[in-house]
Write an enzyme that holds these catalytic residues in place. Structure first.
Site, PDB file in Angstrom:
ATOM      1  N   ASN A   9       0.844  -1.055   0.020  1.00 22.94           N
ATOM      2  CA  ASN A   9       0.033   0.115   0.105  1.00 22.94           C
ATOM      3  C   ASN A   9       0.978   1.336  -0.030  1.00 22.94           C
ATOM      4  O   ASN A   9       1.600   1.628   1.109  1.00 22.94           O
ATOM      5  CB  ASN A   9      -0.877  -0.044   1.400  1.00 22.94           C
ATOM      6  N   LYS A  11      -0.047   4.339  -0.407  1.00 25.70           N
ATOM      7  CA  LYS A  11      -0.550   5.477   0.161  1.00 25.70           C
ATOM      8  C   LYS A  11      -0.262   6.609  -0.838  1.00 25.70           C
ATOM      9  O   LYS A  11      -0.291   6.181  -2.270  1.00 25.70           O
ATOM     10  CB  LYS A  11      -0.117   5.817   1.489  1.00 25.70           C
ATOM     11  N   HIS A  92      -9.729   1.647   4.901  1.00 22.91           N
ATOM     12  CA  HIS A  92      -8.439   1.844   5.555  1.00 22.91           C
ATOM     13  C   HIS A  92      -8.418   2.792   6.967  1.00 22.91           C
ATOM     14  O   HIS A  92      -9.358   3.593   6.725  1.00 22.91           O
ATOM     15  CB  HIS A  92      -7.240   2.313   4.562  1.00 22.91           C
ATOM     16  N   GLU A  94      -6.568   5.458   7.598  1.00 23.10           N
ATOM     17  CA  GLU A  94      -6.647   6.812   7.195  1.00 23.10           C
ATOM     18  C   GLU A  94      -7.892   7.183   6.539  1.00 23.10           C
ATOM     19  O   GLU A  94      -8.276   8.497   6.780  1.00 23.10           O
ATOM     20  CB  GLU A  94      -5.149   6.742   6.370  1.00 23.10           C
ATOM     21  N   GLU A 162      -5.715  -4.413  10.896  1.00 21.11           N
ATOM     22  CA  GLU A 162      -4.658  -3.137  11.006  1.00 21.11           C
ATOM     23  C   GLU A 162      -4.959  -2.366  12.550  1.00 21.11           C
ATOM     24  O   GLU A 162      -5.585  -1.369  12.330  1.00 21.11           O
ATOM     25  CB  GLU A 162      -4.619  -2.479   9.923  1.00 21.11           C
ATOM     26  N   GLY A 168       2.010   2.824  10.493  1.00 21.89           N
ATOM     27  CA  GLY A 168       2.804   3.837  10.401  1.00 21.89           C
ATOM     28  C   GLY A 168       3.473   4.429  11.495  1.00 21.89           C
ATOM     29  O   GLY A 168       4.290   5.560  11.682  1.00 21.89           O
ATOM     30  N   SER A 204       3.163  -1.463  10.719  1.00 20.72           N
ATOM     31  CA  SER A 204       4.536  -1.580  10.701  1.00 20.72           C
ATOM     32  C   SER A 204       5.265  -3.019  10.563  1.00 20.72           C
ATOM     33  O   SER A 204       5.987  -3.090  11.280  1.00 20.72           O
ATOM     34  CB  SER A 204       4.780  -0.938  12.384  1.00 20.72           C
TER      35      SER A 204
HETATM   36  P1  PGA Z   1       2.540   0.550   7.797  1.00 20.96           P
HETATM   37  O1  PGA Z   1       1.326   0.830   6.929  1.00 20.96           O
HETATM   38  O2  PGA Z   1       3.195  -0.598   7.043  1.00 20.96           O
HETATM   39  O3  PGA Z   1       3.419   1.925   7.328  1.00 20.96           O
HETATM   40  O4  PGA Z   1       2.487   0.763   8.985  1.00 20.96           O
HETATM   41  C1  PGA Z   1       0.296  -0.165   6.847  1.00 20.96           C
HETATM   42  C2  PGA Z   1      -0.849   0.388   6.092  1.00 20.96           C
HETATM   43  O5  PGA Z   1      -1.360   1.460   6.281  1.00 20.96           O
HETATM   44  O6  PGA Z   1      -1.650  -0.522   5.480  1.00 20.96           O
END
Ligand code: PGA
Length: 242
Positions: A9, A11, A92, A94, A162, A168, A204
């Protein structure tokens, strides 16, 4: 165990090495999990062209809950399919936190994706406060059942656990926590006739922690953000899922 899945992903980013170099590196991988790349919409076609040599499939990072209309800035699931995507990420954290998406909108997006012949990837996960209060299972149940209530039938789809506090942040959930929480999610999915759906972990995931997380039998794959922006790191994560 059936073939596992690694989702990149990106983003609102592209790999520093460039899309072509990323694709060249990735196409060198041998025996691998199913690889799905979710770039910003406008790069789907570049990835599609490169995908002919690499063998990965593509996902949108989001889609509208509508098929068409006066909705400036929106992209429908059918449009993503026209760009070569087979999957679409829905819900997601976000999108939930920064764009105000709630469980019923997310459910309508799932149905829109299915109507367009796409495979949705539903993201669920608790924030830190919810975990501290011991309410994680209740929240995950609500996220699943409210979204599923918008569906005429449970389609072939993927679910990604998640935890918001792990996305993140550099703080991944421990393998034990992932095992227990995937078990809870599996119970809820079984009650909703979705017991067979693969459950990915995201939050992460790195080249360093991937092997430990991949050793959890309940993990059907990973949804990877930051570490998917460098081919060498993402390849190591894919290899951990082998
Ligand atoms: P990350 O993001 O691996 O940077 O924590 C995961 C995601 O948002 O799908």
């Amino acid at each position: 165990m059936s073939r596992r899945t690694a989702v990149a992903n990106w983003k609102m980013n592209v790999p520093g090495e460039g899309i072509d170099a990323f694709c060249d590196a990735l196409s060198a991988i041998g025996q691998a999990p199913q690889i799905i790349i979710a770039p910003p919409f406008v790069y789907l076609h570049d990835l599609y062209r490169n995908g002919r040599k690499g063998g990965w499939t593509l996902a949108g990072q989001n889609c509208s809950d509508k098929a068409s209309g006066a909705l400036t800035g929106e992209v429908s699931a059918a449009m993503l399919r026209d760009c070569g995507a087979t999957h679409v990420i829905v819900g997601h954290s976000e999108r939930r936190a920064l764009f105000g998406e709630d469980d019923s909108l997310i459910g309508r997006k799932l149905q829109a994706a299915v109507d367009a012949g796409m495979t949705p990837l539903l993201c669920i996960g608790e924030d830190e406060q919810t975990r501290e209060k011991g309410e994680t299972a209740t929240l995950l149940r609500r996220q699943i059942t409210t979204a599923f209530a918008a569906l005429r039938a449970i389609p072939a789809m993927l679910v990604a656990y998640e935890p918001v506090w792990a996305v993140g942040t550099g703080r991944n959930a421990s393998p034990e926590m992932v095992r227990d929480t995937h078990g809870e999610i599996r119970r809820v999915l079984s009650e909703s006739a979705g017991g067979h759906l693969p459950i990915l972990y995201g939050g992460s995931v790195t080249a360093e922690n991937a092997a430990g997380l991949a050793a959890v039998p309940e993990v059907s794959g990973f949804l990877v953000g930051g570490a998917s922006l460098e081919s060498s790191k993402f390849l190591q994560i894919c290899q951990a899922l082998g």
